[in-house]
Design a protein around this motif. Sequence first.
Motif, PDB file in Angstrom:
ATOM      1  N   GLU A   1       0.918   1.582  -3.798  1.00  0.00           N
ATOM      2  CA  GLU A   1       1.750   2.288  -4.768  1.00  0.00           C
ATOM      3  C   GLU A   1       0.961   3.412  -5.462  1.00  0.00           C
ATOM      4  O   GLU A   1       1.499   4.481  -5.767  1.00  0.00           O
ATOM      5  CB  GLU A   1       2.325   1.325  -5.801  1.00  0.00           C
ATOM      6  N   GLY A   2      -0.343   3.167  -5.696  1.00  0.00           N
ATOM      7  CA  GLY A   2      -1.175   4.199  -6.286  1.00  0.00           C
ATOM      8  C   GLY A   2      -1.394   5.362  -5.342  1.00  0.00           C
ATOM      9  O   GLY A   2      -1.363   6.531  -5.750  1.00  0.00           O
TER      10      GLY A   2
ATOM     11  N   ASP B   1      -6.416   0.277  -8.889  1.00  0.00           N
ATOM     12  CA  ASP B   1      -4.959   0.455  -8.892  1.00  0.00           C
ATOM     13  C   ASP B   1      -4.557   1.657  -8.039  1.00  0.00           C
ATOM     14  O   ASP B   1      -3.547   1.609  -7.330  1.00  0.00           O
ATOM     15  CB  ASP B   1      -4.451   0.656 -10.325  1.00  0.00           C
TER      16      ASP B   1
ATOM     17  N   ARG C   1      -4.633   2.390 -15.770  1.00  0.00           N
ATOM     18  CA  ARG C   1      -4.957   2.230 -14.351  1.00  0.00           C
ATOM     19  C   ARG C   1      -6.423   2.538 -14.044  1.00  0.00           C
ATOM     20  O   ARG C   1      -7.015   3.436 -14.625  1.00  0.00           O
ATOM     21  CB  ARG C   1      -4.055   3.119 -13.500  1.00  0.00           C
ATOM     22  N   THR C   2      -6.957   1.779 -13.105  1.00  0.00           N
ATOM     23  CA  THR C   2      -8.310   1.984 -12.613  1.00  0.00           C
ATOM     24  C   THR C   2      -8.243   2.493 -11.179  1.00  0.00           C
ATOM     25  O   THR C   2      -7.157   2.605 -10.592  1.00  0.00           O
ATOM     26  CB  THR C   2      -9.109   0.671 -12.634  1.00  0.00           C
TER      27      THR C   2
ATOM     28  N   LYS D   1      -4.337   1.084  -4.217  1.00  0.00           N
ATOM     29  CA  LYS D   1      -3.283   0.223  -3.693  1.00  0.00           C
ATOM     30  C   LYS D   1      -2.167   1.110  -3.147  1.00  0.00           C
ATOM     31  O   LYS D   1      -2.065   2.289  -3.505  1.00  0.00           O
ATOM     32  CB  LYS D   1      -2.749  -0.676  -4.811  1.00  0.00           C
TER      33      LYS D   1
ATOM     34  N   ARG E   1     -12.325   4.062 -14.362  1.00  0.00           N
ATOM     35  CA  ARG E   1     -11.050   4.671 -14.741  1.00  0.00           C
ATOM     36  C   ARG E   1     -11.264   6.164 -14.898  1.00  0.00           C
ATOM     37  O   ARG E   1     -12.216   6.582 -15.552  1.00  0.00           O
ATOM     38  CB  ARG E   1     -10.561   4.054 -16.060  1.00  0.00           C
TER      39      ARG E   1
END
Length: 384
Positions: free
Chosen positions: A278-279, A273, A269-270, A276, A258
């Motif tokens: 959306e990230g 995340d 969030r890491t 992905k 993180r």
Amino acid sequence: MQKRQQPGRRTVLGAAALGAGAAVFGGAGQASAAGQARAAGRAGAPRELPVPLIVGHRGASGYRPEHTFGSYQLALDLGADVIEQDLVPTKDGHLVCRHENDITATTDVSAHPEFADRKTTKTVDGVKLTGWFTEDFTLAELKTLRAKERIPGTRQHNTLYDGAWEVPTFEEVLQWAEREGRERGRRVWLHIETKHPTYFRKLGLGLEERVAKALRAHGRHRKNSPNFLQSFEPSSIQRLDKLVDCPKVVLLGTLKERPWDFTASGDPRTVADLVKPEGLKWLAGFAQGIGPDLTVIIPRDKDGKLGEPTSVVKDAHAAGLVLHPYTVRNENTFLPADFRRGTDPNAYGDALGVFRAYLKTGIDGLFSDNPDTALLAAAEFRKH
């Protein structure tokens, strides 16, 4: 920087303005229609960097002590496309080039009795460290020290150069880049990282404003300026995005990690995340690229061997982001198990094979301590 790189086509990296405060860089694609579409919108962008590009990691730190002018100069002479600097501040607010503010392993500070009382224990980004730290020294004091090899057990040959160079300031590096650029008739590109920005801001030594001031003084703050700004803390890139227009890269650790600013602010969030779709879309709102740990691109199995590539390259490209993952080194100890050769951990393994494996994924650039080896592999992916 992701466009699928396939041998047989040459691509270039450029930076162009696409609206206020925005910059997109990437090459005409080896690859996907999406990559080609993005490239089509970059007419008039600088086309001076090849894809995949090679970043000299802390210079040519496989051959000279890291973050010294010996390391930077050798990386440039070997042909590295971009040279990296990590920035930390001194007590009196000057930016210097060290991978960490803990200078115990990278300078001869322990041999200076006048600084014996500066040895202390601190917690930096949640890690307790004992040693000497740049923020406890003025620049004048720091300039009395000499740089040395950080990992002498692995790179004994680099110890030949212990004491040959001072710790460089960021200002000196900018002057060096300008001088070398004039002599070579081309711009010298830099990859500039803010180290531990949350930690230093709490000490009243905010990095971003100092970086921006230095870049502006040298005309390197524009969208087409020959440097990338990078940080492991997304908030540092967000802050820089409001100060300067040059391209920016968010560095990412392993999937379970993180960012420290997320830990400090309570953001759960890491890295998993953030890679992905959306990230990546969120990151693309203020950055033009990501610099993930190599295991995010190709994970290793339980035996330490390379597995199958993830979808991160494709997903990042779809979000309009380029990729500069880190770091390939020639020694066995740093290589995936299936690319090691012999039993000596400090001997060279099949580094060329590792470079090829990562470059085949379509990454747009790669950090290496051994830019000559990296460039040899990259040439196969730059051919017409």
